[in-house]
Scaffold this active site. Structure first.
Site, mmCIF file in Angstrom:
data_model
loop_
_atom_site.group_PDB
_atom_site.id
_atom_site.type_symbol
_atom_site.label_atom_id
_atom_site.label_comp_id
_atom_site.label_asym_id
_atom_site.label_seq_id
_atom_site.Cartn_x
_atom_site.Cartn_y
_atom_site.Cartn_z
ATOM 1 N N THR A 1 -1.772 6.401 -22.031
ATOM 2 C CA THR A 1 -1.782 5.076 -21.418
ATOM 3 C C THR A 1 -0.409 4.465 -21.662
ATOM 4 O OG1 THR A 1 -2.804 4.231 -23.439
ATOM 5 C CG2 THR A 1 -4.261 4.619 -21.564
ATOM 6 N N TYR A 17 0.856 -1.199 0.000
ATOM 7 C CA TYR A 17 0.000 0.000 0.000
ATOM 8 C C TYR A 17 0.885 1.240 0.000
ATOM 9 C CZ TYR A 17 -4.972 -0.551 -0.029
ATOM 10 O OH TYR A 17 -6.251 -0.730 -0.450
ATOM 11 N N ASP A 49 -4.107 13.679 -25.564
ATOM 12 C CA ASP A 49 -4.295 12.294 -25.132
ATOM 13 C C ASP A 49 -3.633 11.467 -26.221
ATOM 14 O OD1 ASP A 49 -5.093 9.713 -24.742
ATOM 15 O OD2 ASP A 49 -7.152 10.220 -24.168
ATOM 16 N N ARG A 102 -0.845 -2.340 -18.262
ATOM 17 C CA ARG A 102 -2.035 -1.490 -18.322
ATOM 18 C C ARG A 102 -1.842 -0.389 -17.286
ATOM 19 N NH1 ARG A 102 -4.818 -4.161 -21.724
ATOM 20 N NH2 ARG A 102 -6.234 -2.419 -21.888
ATOM 21 N N GLU A 112 -0.287 4.928 -0.541
ATOM 22 C CA GLU A 112 -0.924 6.235 -0.729
ATOM 23 C C GLU A 112 0.087 7.369 -0.534
ATOM 24 O OE1 GLU A 112 -2.834 3.874 0.806
ATOM 25 O OE2 GLU A 112 -4.977 4.405 0.610
ATOM 26 N N LYS A 143 -0.171 0.606 -24.814
ATOM 27 C CA LYS A 143 -0.426 0.519 -26.258
ATOM 28 C C LYS A 143 0.917 0.494 -27.001
ATOM 29 C CE LYS A 143 -5.065 2.523 -26.055
ATOM 30 N NZ LYS A 143 -5.314 3.284 -24.835
HETATM 31 N N1 DSN Z 1 -10.214 1.104 -25.513
HETATM 32 C C1 DSN Z 1 -9.053 1.784 -26.003
HETATM 33 C C2 DSN Z 1 -8.762 1.419 -27.430
HETATM 34 O O1 DSN Z 1 -8.931 0.267 -27.781
HETATM 35 O O2 DSN Z 1 -8.341 2.262 -28.210
HETATM 36 C C3 DSN Z 1 -9.126 3.242 -25.813
HETATM 37 O O3 DSN Z 1 -9.441 3.516 -24.491
#
Ligand code: DSN
Length: 449
Positions: free
Chosen positions: A228, A57, A202, A237, A59, A231
Protein backbone atom coordinates in the site's frame (compact mmCIF):
# COMPACT_ATOMS: atom_id res chain seq x y z
CA UNK A 1 -2.36 28.77 6.54
CA UNK A 2 -2.70 26.33 3.69
CA UNK A 3 -5.78 25.79 1.55
CA UNK A 4 -6.42 22.33 2.96
CA UNK A 5 -7.16 23.90 6.34
CA UNK A 6 -8.74 27.15 5.16
CA UNK A 7 -10.88 25.33 2.52
CA UNK A 8 -12.05 28.70 1.13
CA UNK A 9 -14.37 27.38 -1.57
CA UNK A 10 -15.81 24.48 0.42
CA UNK A 11 -16.47 26.69 3.44
CA UNK A 12 -18.71 28.83 1.23
CA UNK A 13 -20.44 26.04 -0.67
CA UNK A 14 -20.75 23.26 1.95
CA UNK A 15 -19.92 24.61 5.42
CA UNK A 16 -21.13 21.41 7.10
CA UNK A 17 -18.49 19.23 5.41
CA UNK A 18 -15.85 21.99 5.62
CA UNK A 19 -16.33 22.30 9.39
CA UNK A 20 -15.92 18.56 9.92
CA UNK A 21 -12.74 18.43 7.79
CA UNK A 22 -11.28 21.32 9.82
CA UNK A 23 -12.07 19.41 13.02
CA UNK A 24 -10.30 16.37 11.59
CA UNK A 25 -7.24 18.51 10.77
CA UNK A 26 -7.24 19.62 14.42
CA UNK A 27 -7.50 16.00 15.59
CA UNK A 28 -4.35 15.27 13.57
CA UNK A 29 -2.72 18.38 14.97
CA UNK A 30 -3.54 18.06 18.67
CA UNK A 31 -3.75 14.29 19.12
CA UNK A 32 -1.02 11.65 19.21
CA UNK A 33 -1.55 9.46 16.14
CA UNK A 34 -0.15 6.05 17.01
CA UNK A 35 -2.18 3.81 14.69
CA UNK A 36 0.78 2.15 12.91
CA UNK A 37 -0.85 2.03 9.48
CA UNK A 38 -1.60 5.77 9.41
CA UNK A 39 0.64 8.71 8.62
CA UNK A 40 0.75 12.39 7.68
CA UNK A 41 0.66 13.08 3.94
CA UNK A 42 2.67 16.16 3.08
CA UNK A 43 0.90 19.38 2.04
CA UNK A 44 2.57 19.09 -1.40
CA UNK A 45 1.15 15.61 -1.82
CA UNK A 46 -2.33 16.76 -0.75
CA UNK A 47 -2.25 19.35 -3.54
CA UNK A 48 -1.67 16.60 -6.13
CA UNK A 49 -4.36 14.44 -4.53
CA UNK A 50 -6.90 17.25 -4.50
CA UNK A 51 -6.20 18.24 -8.11
CA UNK A 52 -8.33 18.17 -11.27
CA UNK A 53 -6.81 14.79 -12.13
CA UNK A 54 -9.80 13.33 -10.29
CA UNK A 55 -11.90 14.33 -13.31
CA UNK A 56 -10.16 12.01 -15.76
CA UNK A 57 -11.24 8.58 -16.96
CA UNK A 58 -8.17 6.56 -17.91
CA UNK A 59 -8.94 2.87 -18.49
CA UNK A 60 -5.87 1.13 -19.87
CA UNK A 61 -2.21 1.97 -19.37
CA UNK A 62 0.01 4.84 -20.61
CA UNK A 63 -0.13 5.05 -24.44
CA UNK A 64 -2.77 2.25 -24.49
CA UNK A 65 -5.98 3.98 -23.38
CA UNK A 66 -9.63 3.81 -24.33
CA UNK A 67 -10.30 7.56 -24.16
CA UNK A 68 -8.64 10.74 -25.44
CA UNK A 69 -6.94 13.54 -23.51
CA UNK A 70 -3.74 11.92 -22.19
CA UNK A 71 -1.14 14.56 -23.06
CA UNK A 72 -0.51 15.23 -19.36
CA UNK A 73 -1.97 12.22 -17.57
CA UNK A 74 0.18 9.63 -19.37
CA UNK A 75 3.44 11.33 -18.35
CA UNK A 76 2.19 11.50 -14.74
CA UNK A 77 1.42 7.76 -14.57
CA UNK A 78 4.71 7.00 -16.36
CA UNK A 79 6.65 9.06 -13.78
CA UNK A 80 4.92 7.13 -10.97
CA UNK A 81 5.85 3.80 -12.62
CA UNK A 82 9.48 4.83 -13.24
CA UNK A 83 9.91 6.13 -9.68
CA UNK A 84 8.46 2.88 -8.29
CA UNK A 85 10.85 0.79 -10.44
CA UNK A 86 13.80 2.91 -9.34
CA UNK A 87 12.86 3.01 -5.64
CA UNK A 88 12.35 -0.75 -5.31
CA UNK A 89 14.82 -1.98 -7.99
CA UNK A 90 12.25 -3.93 -10.02
CA UNK A 91 11.69 -4.30 -13.79
CA UNK A 92 7.90 -3.76 -13.68
CA UNK A 93 5.44 -1.74 -11.60
CA UNK A 94 1.67 -1.38 -11.72
CA UNK A 95 0.58 1.72 -9.81
CA UNK A 96 -3.16 1.46 -10.46
CA UNK A 97 -4.55 -0.71 -7.62
CA UNK A 98 -7.14 1.25 -5.63
CA UNK A 99 -5.79 -0.12 -2.35
CA UNK A 100 -4.10 -3.14 -0.75
CA UNK A 101 -6.99 -5.60 -0.67
CA UNK A 102 -7.90 -5.21 -4.38
CA UNK A 103 -4.19 -5.40 -5.24
CA UNK A 104 -3.95 -8.73 -3.43
CA UNK A 105 -7.03 -9.97 -5.30
CA UNK A 106 -5.32 -9.03 -8.58
CA UNK A 107 -2.30 -11.08 -7.51
CA UNK A 108 -4.53 -14.13 -6.92
CA UNK A 109 -6.21 -13.60 -10.29
CA UNK A 110 -2.84 -13.43 -12.05
CA UNK A 111 -1.25 -16.44 -10.35
CA UNK A 112 -3.85 -18.87 -8.95
CA UNK A 113 -6.94 -20.82 -9.90
CA UNK A 114 -9.90 -21.14 -7.52
CA UNK A 115 -9.29 -24.02 -5.14
CA UNK A 116 -5.49 -23.69 -5.20
CA UNK A 117 -3.65 -23.96 -1.89
CA UNK A 118 -2.31 -20.69 -0.51
CA UNK A 119 -0.36 -19.95 2.67
CA UNK A 120 -0.19 -16.81 4.80
CA UNK A 121 0.31 -15.75 8.41
CA UNK A 122 -2.80 -16.55 10.48
CA UNK A 123 -4.88 -13.40 11.13
CA UNK A 124 -4.83 -13.54 14.96
CA UNK A 125 -1.06 -14.09 14.75
CA UNK A 126 -0.67 -10.77 12.94
CA UNK A 127 -1.54 -11.70 9.34
CA UNK A 128 -3.91 -9.93 6.93
CA UNK A 129 -7.49 -10.80 6.02
CA UNK A 130 -6.58 -11.15 2.32
CA UNK A 131 -3.87 -13.73 3.06
CA UNK A 132 -6.47 -16.50 3.43
CA UNK A 133 -8.71 -15.61 6.38
CA UNK A 134 -12.10 -17.35 6.25
CA UNK A 135 -14.25 -14.20 6.02
CA UNK A 136 -12.28 -12.84 3.03
CA UNK A 137 -12.64 -13.95 -0.60
CA UNK A 138 -9.08 -15.24 -0.23
CA UNK A 139 -10.26 -17.80 2.32
CA UNK A 140 -13.41 -18.67 0.36
CA UNK A 141 -12.00 -19.15 -3.18
CA UNK A 142 -8.66 -20.71 -2.22
CA UNK A 143 -7.67 -23.49 0.16
CA UNK A 144 -5.98 -21.59 2.94
CA UNK A 145 -3.25 -23.20 5.05
CA UNK A 146 -2.20 -20.63 7.65
CA UNK A 147 1.15 -20.57 9.43
CA UNK A 148 1.67 -19.12 12.91
CA UNK A 149 4.04 -17.38 15.32
CA UNK A 150 5.80 -19.43 18.01
CA UNK A 151 5.47 -18.89 21.76
CA UNK A 152 8.03 -16.05 21.55
CA UNK A 153 5.99 -14.15 18.97
CA UNK A 154 8.32 -14.87 16.01
CA UNK A 155 7.13 -16.54 12.76
CA UNK A 156 7.67 -20.29 13.16
CA UNK A 157 9.86 -20.97 10.10
CA UNK A 158 9.95 -24.70 10.83
CA UNK A 159 6.16 -24.78 10.61
CA UNK A 160 6.21 -22.72 7.37
CA UNK A 161 8.66 -25.22 5.85
CA UNK A 162 6.78 -28.35 6.90
CA UNK A 163 3.34 -26.96 5.90
CA UNK A 164 4.72 -25.92 2.50
CA UNK A 165 6.22 -29.36 1.90
CA UNK A 166 3.03 -31.11 3.01
CA UNK A 167 0.50 -28.91 1.14
CA UNK A 168 2.55 -27.73 -1.92
CA UNK A 169 0.92 -24.27 -2.09
CA UNK A 170 0.60 -22.33 -5.34
CA UNK A 171 1.33 -19.08 -3.51
CA UNK A 172 2.88 -18.07 -0.19
CA UNK A 173 2.43 -14.64 1.39
CA UNK A 174 5.08 -13.05 3.56
CA UNK A 175 3.80 -9.92 5.26
CA UNK A 176 1.59 -8.85 8.13
CA UNK A 177 -0.44 -6.15 9.81
CA UNK A 178 0.49 -6.80 13.43
CA UNK A 179 3.93 -8.39 13.50
CA UNK A 180 6.79 -6.71 15.33
CA UNK A 181 9.84 -8.54 13.94
CA UNK A 182 11.82 -8.37 10.69
CA UNK A 183 10.83 -10.89 8.01
CA UNK A 184 13.38 -13.47 6.88
CA UNK A 185 12.63 -13.07 3.16
CA UNK A 186 15.62 -15.22 2.21
CA UNK A 187 14.38 -18.22 4.23
CA UNK A 188 10.87 -17.79 2.77
CA UNK A 189 12.43 -17.65 -0.72
CA UNK A 190 14.16 -20.99 -0.25
CA UNK A 191 10.97 -22.63 1.02
CA UNK A 192 8.92 -21.27 -1.91
CA UNK A 193 11.55 -22.37 -4.44
CA UNK A 194 11.67 -25.88 -2.94
CA UNK A 195 7.93 -26.36 -3.48
CA UNK A 196 7.61 -24.31 -6.69
CA UNK A 197 5.31 -21.69 -5.12
CA UNK A 198 4.96 -18.04 -5.99
CA UNK A 199 6.29 -15.98 -3.09
CA UNK A 200 4.65 -12.60 -2.60
CA UNK A 201 5.84 -9.98 -0.12
CA UNK A 202 2.96 -7.88 1.16
CA UNK A 203 5.25 -5.29 2.65
CA UNK A 204 2.64 -2.56 3.10
CA UNK A 205 3.53 -1.91 6.74
CA UNK A 206 7.31 -1.86 6.34
CA UNK A 207 7.77 -0.34 2.87
CA UNK A 208 9.17 2.88 4.30
CA UNK A 209 11.67 0.94 6.40
CA UNK A 210 12.79 -1.07 3.37
CA UNK A 211 13.10 2.03 1.16
CA UNK A 212 15.09 3.71 3.91
CA UNK A 213 17.45 0.72 4.02
CA UNK A 214 16.60 -0.02 7.66
CA UNK A 215 15.12 -3.44 6.87
CA UNK A 216 16.42 -5.82 4.20
CA UNK A 217 14.56 -5.72 0.87
CA UNK A 218 12.62 -8.80 -0.30
CA UNK A 219 13.39 -7.98 -3.94
CA UNK A 220 15.91 -10.80 -4.61
CA UNK A 221 13.82 -13.47 -2.88
CA UNK A 222 10.21 -12.95 -3.97
CA UNK A 223 8.37 -13.03 -7.31
CA UNK A 224 5.95 -10.22 -6.52
CA UNK A 225 5.71 -7.36 -4.06
CA UNK A 226 2.50 -5.65 -3.04
CA UNK A 227 2.60 -2.50 -1.01
CA UNK A 228 0.00 0.00 0.00
CA UNK A 229 1.11 3.58 -0.48
CA UNK A 230 -0.37 5.29 2.59
CA UNK A 231 1.46 3.69 5.51
CA UNK A 232 5.21 4.15 6.11
CA UNK A 233 5.49 5.43 2.52
CA UNK A 234 3.35 8.47 3.54
CA UNK A 235 1.46 8.58 0.24
CA UNK A 236 -2.22 8.69 -0.69
CA UNK A 237 -4.49 5.71 0.02
CA UNK A 238 -3.59 3.26 -2.77
CA UNK A 239 -1.31 0.37 -3.66
CA UNK A 240 1.29 -0.90 -6.13
CA UNK A 241 2.18 -4.33 -7.45
CA UNK A 242 5.83 -4.83 -8.35
CA UNK A 243 7.17 -7.72 -10.44
CA UNK A 244 10.74 -8.69 -9.59
CA UNK A 245 13.43 -10.10 -11.86
CA UNK A 246 13.00 -13.40 -10.02
CA UNK A 247 9.29 -13.21 -10.86
CA UNK A 248 9.97 -12.71 -14.57
CA UNK A 249 12.51 -15.56 -14.50
CA UNK A 250 9.81 -17.86 -13.08
CA UNK A 251 7.16 -16.66 -15.53
CA UNK A 252 8.16 -14.27 -18.34
CA UNK A 253 4.47 -13.30 -18.75
CA UNK A 254 4.00 -12.38 -15.08
CA UNK A 255 4.05 -8.61 -15.68
CA UNK A 256 1.38 -8.88 -18.40
CA UNK A 257 -0.68 -11.18 -16.21
CA UNK A 258 -0.57 -8.65 -13.36
CA UNK A 259 -1.51 -5.75 -15.64
CA UNK A 260 -4.41 -7.70 -17.15
CA UNK A 261 -5.59 -8.79 -13.68
CA UNK A 262 -5.69 -5.17 -12.43
CA UNK A 263 -7.37 -3.92 -15.63
CA UNK A 264 -9.67 -5.23 -17.04
CA UNK A 265 -9.70 -8.18 -14.60
CA UNK A 266 -10.74 -6.35 -11.46
CA UNK A 267 -10.75 -2.60 -11.87
CA UNK A 268 -12.10 0.05 -14.21
CA UNK A 269 -10.67 3.54 -14.50
CA UNK A 270 -7.58 4.13 -12.38
CA UNK A 271 -7.58 7.08 -9.97
CA UNK A 272 -5.05 9.38 -11.64
CA UNK A 273 -5.15 11.96 -8.81
CA UNK A 274 -4.12 9.14 -6.47
CA UNK A 275 -1.43 7.98 -8.91
CA UNK A 276 -0.02 11.53 -9.14
CA UNK A 277 0.11 11.65 -5.33
CA UNK A 278 1.84 8.25 -5.31
CA UNK A 279 4.47 9.72 -7.66
CA UNK A 280 4.95 12.60 -5.19
CA UNK A 281 5.29 10.17 -2.25
CA UNK A 282 7.88 8.12 -4.17
CA UNK A 283 9.73 11.34 -5.03
CA UNK A 284 9.83 12.19 -1.31
CA UNK A 285 10.98 8.66 -0.41
CA UNK A 286 13.80 8.82 -2.97
CA UNK A 287 15.31 11.87 -1.21
CA UNK A 288 18.32 11.16 1.04
CA UNK A 289 16.53 12.49 4.16
CA UNK A 290 14.01 9.63 3.93
CA UNK A 291 16.76 7.22 5.04
CA UNK A 292 17.19 9.16 8.26
CA UNK A 293 13.42 9.28 8.72
CA UNK A 294 13.14 5.48 8.35
CA UNK A 295 15.92 4.89 10.88
CA UNK A 296 14.22 7.29 13.32
CA UNK A 297 10.89 5.39 13.05
CA UNK A 298 12.62 2.25 14.38
CA UNK A 299 14.61 4.14 17.05
CA UNK A 300 11.35 5.70 18.23
CA UNK A 301 9.53 2.35 18.28
CA UNK A 302 12.32 0.79 20.36
CA UNK A 303 12.28 3.76 22.76
CA UNK A 304 8.50 3.58 23.09
CA UNK A 305 8.61 -0.20 23.62
CA UNK A 306 11.22 0.22 26.39
CA UNK A 307 9.16 2.90 28.07
CA UNK A 308 6.01 0.74 27.97
CA UNK A 309 7.79 -2.26 29.49
CA UNK A 310 9.58 -0.05 32.07
CA UNK A 311 6.12 1.16 33.05
CA UNK A 312 4.81 -2.35 33.61
CA UNK A 313 3.23 -3.39 30.30
CA UNK A 314 3.82 -6.72 28.55
CA UNK A 315 4.61 -6.73 24.80
CA UNK A 316 4.07 -9.54 22.29
CA UNK A 317 7.56 -10.83 21.34
CA UNK A 318 8.98 -8.66 24.13
CA UNK A 319 9.78 -5.66 21.90
CA UNK A 320 10.07 -4.62 18.27
CA UNK A 321 12.36 -4.56 15.22
CA UNK A 322 10.13 -2.27 13.20
CA UNK A 323 7.59 0.56 13.57
CA UNK A 324 4.99 -1.47 15.44
CA UNK A 325 4.30 -2.57 19.02
CA UNK A 326 1.66 -4.99 20.28
CA UNK A 327 0.69 -4.66 23.96
CA UNK A 328 -0.55 -7.89 25.54
CA UNK A 329 -3.20 -6.93 28.09
CA UNK A 330 -3.92 -10.49 29.28
CA UNK A 331 -2.02 -9.95 32.58
CA UNK A 332 -4.97 -7.63 33.41
CA UNK A 333 -7.63 -10.01 32.01
CA UNK A 334 -9.09 -11.14 28.66
CA UNK A 335 -10.81 -8.83 26.16
CA UNK A 336 -9.53 -5.58 27.67
CA UNK A 337 -8.40 -3.91 24.41
CA UNK A 338 -11.63 -1.95 24.12
CA UNK A 339 -11.18 -0.29 27.54
CA UNK A 340 -7.56 0.62 26.86
CA UNK A 341 -8.18 1.97 23.35
CA UNK A 342 -11.22 4.06 24.36
CA UNK A 343 -9.50 5.45 27.46
CA UNK A 344 -6.46 6.37 25.37
CA UNK A 345 -8.70 8.08 22.81
CA UNK A 346 -10.23 10.11 25.66
CA UNK A 347 -6.68 11.28 26.42
CA UNK A 348 -6.06 12.24 22.77
CA UNK A 349 -3.91 9.14 22.08
CA UNK A 350 -5.08 7.12 19.07
CA UNK A 351 -4.19 3.40 18.89
CA UNK A 352 -6.22 0.36 17.89
CA UNK A 353 -7.49 -2.63 19.83
CA UNK A 354 -6.08 -5.78 18.25
CA UNK A 355 -6.00 -9.53 18.72
CA UNK A 356 -2.81 -11.05 20.07
CA UNK A 357 -1.52 -14.56 19.23
CA UNK A 358 -3.75 -17.16 20.97
CA UNK A 359 -6.11 -14.38 22.07
CA UNK A 360 -8.46 -15.71 24.77
CA UNK A 361 -11.16 -13.25 23.59
CA UNK A 362 -12.73 -12.27 20.22
CA UNK A 363 -11.64 -9.91 17.38
CA UNK A 364 -14.21 -7.27 18.42
CA UNK A 365 -13.20 -7.53 22.09
CA UNK A 366 -9.53 -8.48 21.70
CA UNK A 367 -6.87 -8.58 24.38
CA UNK A 368 -4.25 -6.38 22.77
CA UNK A 369 -3.41 -2.86 21.68
CA UNK A 370 -1.53 -2.17 18.43
CA UNK A 371 0.44 1.04 18.13
CA UNK A 372 3.38 2.43 16.20
CA UNK A 373 5.63 5.37 15.52
CA UNK A 374 5.47 6.32 11.78
CA UNK A 375 3.16 9.33 12.17
CA UNK A 376 4.83 10.78 15.27
CA UNK A 377 8.21 10.40 13.55
CA UNK A 378 6.89 12.35 10.55
CA UNK A 379 5.96 15.14 13.00
CA UNK A 380 9.58 15.24 14.19
CA UNK A 381 9.25 13.53 17.57
CA UNK A 382 12.22 11.56 18.87
CA UNK A 383 13.24 9.14 21.66
CA UNK A 384 12.69 11.69 24.47
CA UNK A 385 9.07 12.23 23.47
CA UNK A 386 8.58 8.44 23.11
CA UNK A 387 9.75 7.84 26.69
CA UNK A 388 7.20 10.39 27.92
CA UNK A 389 4.38 9.04 25.73
CA UNK A 390 5.05 5.49 27.00
CA UNK A 391 4.55 6.72 30.56
CA UNK A 392 1.27 8.41 29.65
CA UNK A 393 -0.02 5.31 27.85
CA UNK A 394 0.80 3.09 30.83
CA UNK A 395 -0.86 5.58 33.21
CA UNK A 396 -4.07 5.64 31.15
CA UNK A 397 -4.18 1.84 30.79
CA UNK A 398 -3.69 1.60 34.54
CA UNK A 399 -6.93 3.56 35.01
CA UNK A 400 -8.81 0.86 33.04
CA UNK A 401 -7.59 -2.12 35.08
CA UNK A 402 -10.69 -2.17 37.26
CA UNK A 403 -12.99 -2.73 34.28
CA UNK A 404 -13.88 -6.34 33.34
CA UNK A 405 -15.65 -7.33 30.13
CA UNK A 406 -19.09 -8.61 31.25
CA UNK A 407 -21.29 -11.23 29.52
CA UNK A 408 -22.77 -10.21 26.16
CA UNK A 409 -26.17 -9.14 27.52
CA UNK A 410 -24.67 -6.65 30.00
CA UNK A 411 -22.03 -5.18 27.69
CA UNK A 412 -23.93 -2.17 26.25
CA UNK A 413 -24.93 -0.87 29.68
CA UNK A 414 -21.49 -1.55 31.17
CA UNK A 415 -19.66 0.25 28.33
CA UNK A 416 -21.96 3.26 28.68
CA UNK A 417 -21.05 3.55 32.35
CA UNK A 418 -17.35 2.99 31.55
CA UNK A 419 -17.38 5.80 28.94
CA UNK A 420 -18.99 8.26 31.35
CA UNK A 421 -16.46 7.42 34.07
CA UNK A 422 -13.50 7.70 31.68
CA UNK A 423 -14.69 11.14 30.56
CA UNK A 424 -14.74 12.30 34.19
CA UNK A 425 -11.44 10.62 35.16
CA UNK A 426 -9.03 13.33 36.34
CA UNK A 427 -5.83 11.30 35.75
CA UNK A 428 -6.86 10.79 32.12
CA UNK A 429 -7.81 14.46 31.89
CA UNK A 430 -4.30 15.45 33.01
CA UNK A 431 -2.74 13.23 30.32
CA UNK A 432 -5.05 14.84 27.74
CA UNK A 433 -3.77 18.32 28.68
CA UNK A 434 -0.16 17.11 28.48
CA UNK A 435 -0.80 15.49 25.09
CA UNK A 436 -2.19 18.74 23.70
CA UNK A 437 0.76 20.72 25.04
CA UNK A 438 3.26 18.28 23.49
CA UNK A 439 1.46 18.30 20.13
CA UNK A 440 1.51 22.12 20.06
CA UNK A 441 5.31 21.89 20.03
CA UNK A 442 5.27 19.73 16.85
CA UNK A 443 2.88 21.48 14.44
CA UNK A 444 2.35 19.77 11.11
CA UNK A 445 -0.67 21.26 9.35
CA UNK A 446 -2.20 24.20 11.23
CA UNK A 447 1.03 25.57 12.64
CA UNK A 448 2.31 26.45 9.17
CA UNK A 449 2.83 30.08 8.18
N1 DSN B 1 -6.12 -2.12 7.85
C1 DSN B 1 -4.71 -2.11 7.62
C2 DSN B 1 -3.95 -1.88 8.90
O1 DSN B 1 -4.39 -1.09 9.71
O2 DSN B 1 -2.89 -2.46 9.09
C3 DSN B 1 -4.24 -3.31 6.91
O3 DSN B 1 -5.01 -3.49 5.77
Amino acid sequence: MDWFYELPNLTKSDPEIAALIKKEVERWEFGLQLIPSENYASPALLEALGSVLTNKYAEGYPRKRYYSGFEFVDPIETIAIERAKKAFGVPHANVQPYSGSPANMAIYLATCNPGDVIMGLNLPDGGHLTHGWKTSVSGMFYKSVPYHVNENGYIDMEEVRSLAQQHRPRLIWVGATAYTREFDFEAFGKIADDVGAYLVADMSHVTGLILAGVHKSPVDHVHLIMTTTHKTLRGPRGAMILVTKKGLDKDPELADKIDRAVFPGLQGGPHEHQIAATAVALGEALKPEFREHGAQIVKNAKALASSLTDNGLKLVSGGTDNHLILIDLTPFGAGKGIFASEALEAAGIFVNKNTIPNDPSTPFYPSGIRLGTPALTTRGMKEGEMAQIGEWIAAVINETRVYELPEKEQRAEYLKKFRAEIKANSAIGRVKDNVKALCSMFPFYTGRA
